[in-house]
Design an enzyme around this catalytic site. Structure first.
Site, PDB file in Angstrom:
ATOM      1  N   ARG A  44       0.501 -13.355  -1.304  1.00  0.00           N
ATOM      2  CA  ARG A  44       1.530 -12.773  -2.234  1.00  0.00           C
ATOM      3  C   ARG A  44       1.610 -13.770  -3.460  1.00  0.00           C
ATOM      4  O   ARG A  44       2.501 -13.218  -4.069  1.00  0.00           O
ATOM      5  CB  ARG A  44       2.842 -12.382  -1.658  1.00  0.00           C
ATOM      6  CG  ARG A  44       2.932 -11.316  -0.518  1.00  0.00           C
ATOM      7  CD  ARG A  44       4.166 -11.111   0.034  1.00  0.00           C
ATOM      8  NE  ARG A  44       4.145 -10.486   1.425  1.00  0.00           N
ATOM      9  CZ  ARG A  44       5.074 -10.374   2.145  1.00  0.00           C
ATOM     10  NH1 ARG A  44       6.159 -10.864   1.910  1.00  0.00           N
ATOM     11  NH2 ARG A  44       5.084  -9.579   3.096  1.00  0.00           N
ATOM     12  N   ARG A  48       6.517 -10.513  -7.307  1.00  0.00           N
ATOM     13  CA  ARG A  48       7.536 -10.720  -7.796  1.00  0.00           C
ATOM     14  C   ARG A  48       8.440 -11.777  -8.335  1.00  0.00           C
ATOM     15  O   ARG A  48       9.443 -11.712  -9.053  1.00  0.00           O
ATOM     16  CB  ARG A  48       8.721  -9.836  -6.892  1.00  0.00           C
ATOM     17  CG  ARG A  48       8.402  -8.273  -6.756  1.00  0.00           C
ATOM     18  CD  ARG A  48       9.139  -7.569  -5.592  1.00  0.00           C
ATOM     19  NE  ARG A  48       9.107  -8.391  -4.268  1.00  0.00           N
ATOM     20  CZ  ARG A  48       9.737  -8.063  -3.287  1.00  0.00           C
ATOM     21  NH1 ARG A  48      10.819  -7.269  -3.294  1.00  0.00           N
ATOM     22  NH2 ARG A  48       9.302  -8.493  -2.033  1.00  0.00           N
ATOM     23  N   ARG A  57       5.520  -4.149 -13.575  1.00  0.00           N
ATOM     24  CA  ARG A  57       6.001  -3.366 -12.622  1.00  0.00           C
ATOM     25  C   ARG A  57       6.884  -2.464 -13.013  1.00  0.00           C
ATOM     26  O   ARG A  57       6.971  -1.271 -12.570  1.00  0.00           O
ATOM     27  CB  ARG A  57       6.514  -4.233 -11.361  1.00  0.00           C
ATOM     28  CG  ARG A  57       7.318  -3.329 -10.231  1.00  0.00           C
ATOM     29  CD  ARG A  57       6.087  -2.720  -9.427  1.00  0.00           C
ATOM     30  NE  ARG A  57       6.711  -2.130  -8.330  1.00  0.00           N
ATOM     31  CZ  ARG A  57       7.180  -0.984  -8.373  1.00  0.00           C
ATOM     32  NH1 ARG A  57       7.188  -0.196  -9.425  1.00  0.00           N
ATOM     33  NH2 ARG A  57       7.646  -0.321  -7.155  1.00  0.00           N
TER      34      ARG A  57
END
Length: 364
Positions: A44, A48, A57
């Protein structure tokens, strides 16, 4: 490249062979060569915790819109490489793109995760298509091609899929659950019907991974995030055997494909997983027993992991100790430094930089 409903691989496909590629430390480890400084990347790593990701995003609309826009997906994939210089990039996508290509409704609710129309009875399972429409996944392949063209030749590009068991748990329940009890119960009560889901996912995952190799992926990872909830008999049937079939299917067309398995939470069952699936490497979570891994896993395949993502959030001396523990335990053999699962959104960037300095200063 693919026609809707078409489920065969053309024999004239030419897959890139690892021997002919520029030297990539990540691939060297998977090919059997220990590196003095372990290559490093993070699961990942595109996501974020990066402000540049959050900015993109915010303009992308839905999560799937971001995944299926090749320009955006390539950009997100490259962001952590530009910032940190990792030894591998992993294509930005999701494990649920296969159900999407099978015609299932897939959506992501803000703050709640994925939602699907549940396949929770044998009757509903009978409505599942057997062959995916791979034209729906062409944006993933295009993103791979774009990233491949932009990457430094020494940086590896990883493609991936979800393992059939893990993907099936979301398809049955229609969402993630704490212990994936809906899928476990259905597998006990209606094993033949549940096996149909698994068989469809195996066949289409093979095709999907081959398409990723053709598009430029150097290696593949199979994420079985929910393997650890299965008892031994079911672990062999629903986690090990489907993964073995995927590896076998990919290598039937691409014999030199490098494949990493990640049966999260497998623990003492990891040695049998490695033996049965014939993967080139295995990811381990932070609960793995070091002696078991060294003596019964790392003596056969490369090991990847296993920093606790919470230690990365904590930073400071706790992070230094956790990094040193992982290096002490595993860097004497074939080892890829990584987390034991995905990086958390609240992770400070400075802590990632601290981790990288510590790993790259390692002296064997």
């Amino acid at each position: 490249m693919y026609q809707s409903g078409h489920n065969s691989i053309a024999p004239q496909r030419n897959f890139r062979l690892s021997q002919s590629q520029p030297v990539k430390p990540f691939l060297e480890v998977l090919s059997g060569s220990r590196q003095a400084v372990p290559p490093v990347w993070m699961m990942r790593q595109a996501g974020r915790y990066l402000p540049e990701y959050r900015e993109l995003r915010a303009t992308a609309g839905s999560f799937l819109d971001l995944c299926f826009n090749p320009e955006w997906a390539a950009e997100v994939t490259l962001q952590p490489i530009r910032r940190f210089g990792f030894d591998a990039a992993i294509i930005f996508s999701d494990i649920l793109v296969i159900p999407h290509a099978l015609g299932r409704a897939v959506r992501f609710e803000a703050g709640e995760g994925p939602r699907l129309d549940p396949l929770d009875t044998p009757e509903k399972i009978n409505t599942l298509a057997s062959a995916a429409d791979f034209t729906k996944l062409e944006p993933v392949y295009e993103a791979l091609r774009r990233v491949r063209g932009a990457l430094d030749p020494k940086i590896a590009l990883i493609g991936f899929c979800g393992a059939p068991w893990t993907v099936a748990t979301y398809m049955v329940a229609g969402q993630g659950t704490p212990d994936q009890a809906p899928a476990r119960m259905l597998a006990y009560r209606a094993p033949d019907a549940f096996a149909k889901i698994i068989d469809v996912l195996v066949a289409n995952s093979v095709q999907y991974l081959l398409g990723q190799l053709e598009a430029g992926a150097d290696a593949l990872q199979i994420f079985d995030t929910w393997a650890g909830v299965l008892p031994p008999r079911e672990f062999q049937r629903w986690s090990v055997e489907p993964t073995r079939r995927i590896v076998e299917g990919v290598r039937a067309k691409a014999p030199h494909a490098k494949i990493i398995g990640f049966p999260r939470g497998a623990g003492a069952q990891l040695p049998s997983y490695v033996e049965a699936t014939a993967v080139d490497g295995v990811s381990i979570d932070w609960t793995a027993d070091p002696s078991l891994i060294r003596e019964r896993v790392q003596n056969r395949v490369a090991v990847q992991g296993n920093l606790d993502p919470l230690a990365l959030i904590a930073g400071g001396a706790a992070l230094d100790r956790a990094v040193d523990d992982a290096l002490t335990n595993y860097a004497g053999g074939r080892y890829i430094f990584n987390l034991g699962h995905g990086i958390q959104p609240e992770t400070p960037i400075a802590h990632v930089e601290q981790m990288l300095r510590r790993v790259r200063a390692y002296k064997s």
